[in-house]
Design an enzyme around this catalytic site. Structure first.
Site: not given
Ligand code: TQI
Ligand code: ZN
Ligand code: CA
Ligand code: ZN
Length: 308
Positions: A264, A268, A274
């Site tokens: 994931h 990014h 997303h």
């Molecule tokens: N972390 C967020 C993510 O990487 C941080 C974030 C929120 C973000 N909005 C963003 C980063 C927009 C870049 C752009 O998405 S998280 C998941 C999943 C997260 C969530 O901790 O919420 C994963 C990190 F998809 F599983 F919910 C990794 Cl895989």
């Molecule tokens: Zn993310």
């Protein structure tokens, strides 16, 4: 008797001639203002977020008609303001029509919109029919959900830089370095990118490590729960795991799989935002204790961003 039927014949002929003339008069003016329902688009060329131009209201109506906008009772539903919602709608339209997703009403977008089209919406209840439209016309019942996204302004690695190196902060556990290496191998197997470990952390394009709380990059972690990890858009190259989470290798109840999160976050790092596709690695939700791999939507996102 004879003169009476002559008179009605004359009347009918006269009416026919008049009708023909009338039809000709309306049809012979293709540039007649009222003949094109998308006439308003021509002078909206170049419009973008923040603009207030007469006719933007009609653009909103157009995008609403084809399913890109749903203002409901929003305050800007009936005015000429180019707001965030409208920008999002224009971007989605551009993605669907394989145009550069800028959110600006550039001339290519206007020319697509002014091309005659069928009256059925592209998006129905948040479900896009566009990608199946290639194989099956969008009247078909095969529906695909709206897909991947990019960061604001579509930041990406330069096209010459398709080989990226990665490095780990000292003391990164080997479970994590292994999981991250496997995630890079997966992205490498499905995109034009190649990856290798850098000689040193300092020289790496992509810098990876565990951090907790406020760690000086402007994006503090929040302790156990909440944010799991984060990564920045191209070409920053920062990817941090939240050290306060419970991490695992593989699916373990109550823990989060290092490799799934790496897949994931690498998305990014490469420029993906997303996705709304269920099961995509860029979908912003992941049930705990589960693992996930790359999805066709993720790969298509990279292909679309890098035109490969
Ligand atoms: N972390 C967020 C993510 O990487 C941080 C974030 C929120 C973000 N909005 C963003 C980063 C927009 C870049 C752009 O998405 S998280 C998941 C999943 C997260 C969530 O901790 O919420 C994963 C990190 F998809 F599983 F919910 C990794 Cl895989
Ligand atoms: Zn993310
Ligand atoms: Ca956290
Ligand atoms: Zn960080």
């Amino acid at each position: 008797m004879a003169s009476k039927s002559n008179l009605s014949l004359f009347t009918i002929t006269l009416l026919l001639v008049l009708l023909t003339l009338l039809c000709y008069a309306t049809a012979s003016h293709p540039h007649n203002k009222s003949s094109s329902p998308v006439e308003f688009l021509e002078h909206l060329k170049g419009c973008h977020k923040g603009d207030k131009v007469k006719g933007i209201n009609d653009l909103k109506k157009y995008l609403e008609k084809y399913g890109y906008l749903n203002y409901k009772n929003h305050s800007h539903s009936d005015d000429d303001e180019f707001d965030d919602l409208l920008e999002e709608a224009v971007k989605t339209y551009q993605i669907n029509y394989h145009l550069k997703s800028t959110g600006t009403l550039d001339s290519k977008t206007v020319s697509k919109m002014t091309t005659p089209r069928c009256g059925v919406a592209d998006i129905i209840n948040g479900t896009s029919s566009m990608r199946s439209a290639k194989k099956r016309h969008h009247h078909g019942s095969l529906h695909t959900t709206a897909h991947y996204s990019f960061f604001q302004g579509n930041p990406k690695w330069p096209s010459s830089k398709y080989h990226l190196t990665y490095g780990f902060l000292p003391n990164t556990p080997s479970e994590a370095t292994g999981a991250v290496a496997r995630a890079f191998a997966t992205w490498e197997g499905n995109t034009h990118f190649t990856f290798s470990q850098a000689q040193s952390y300092e020289n790496a394009d992509l810098k990876i490590g565990f951090q907790r709380g406020n760690h000086g990059d402007g994006a503090a972690f929040d302790g156990p729960g909440g944010t799991l990890a984060h990564a920045f858009s191209p070409t920053h190259g920062i990817f941090h795991y939240d050290a306060d989470e419970t991490w695992s290798v593989g699916a373990v109840p109550g823990a989060t799989d290092l490799e799934t999160v790496a897949l994931h976050e690498i998305g990014h790092l490469l420029g993906l935002g997303h996705s709304s596709v269920k099961g995509a690695i860029m979908e912003p939700t992941l049930p705990t204790g589960e693992t996930r791999g790359l999805h066709g939507d993720d790969v298509q996102g990279i292909k679309a961003l890098y035109n490969v």
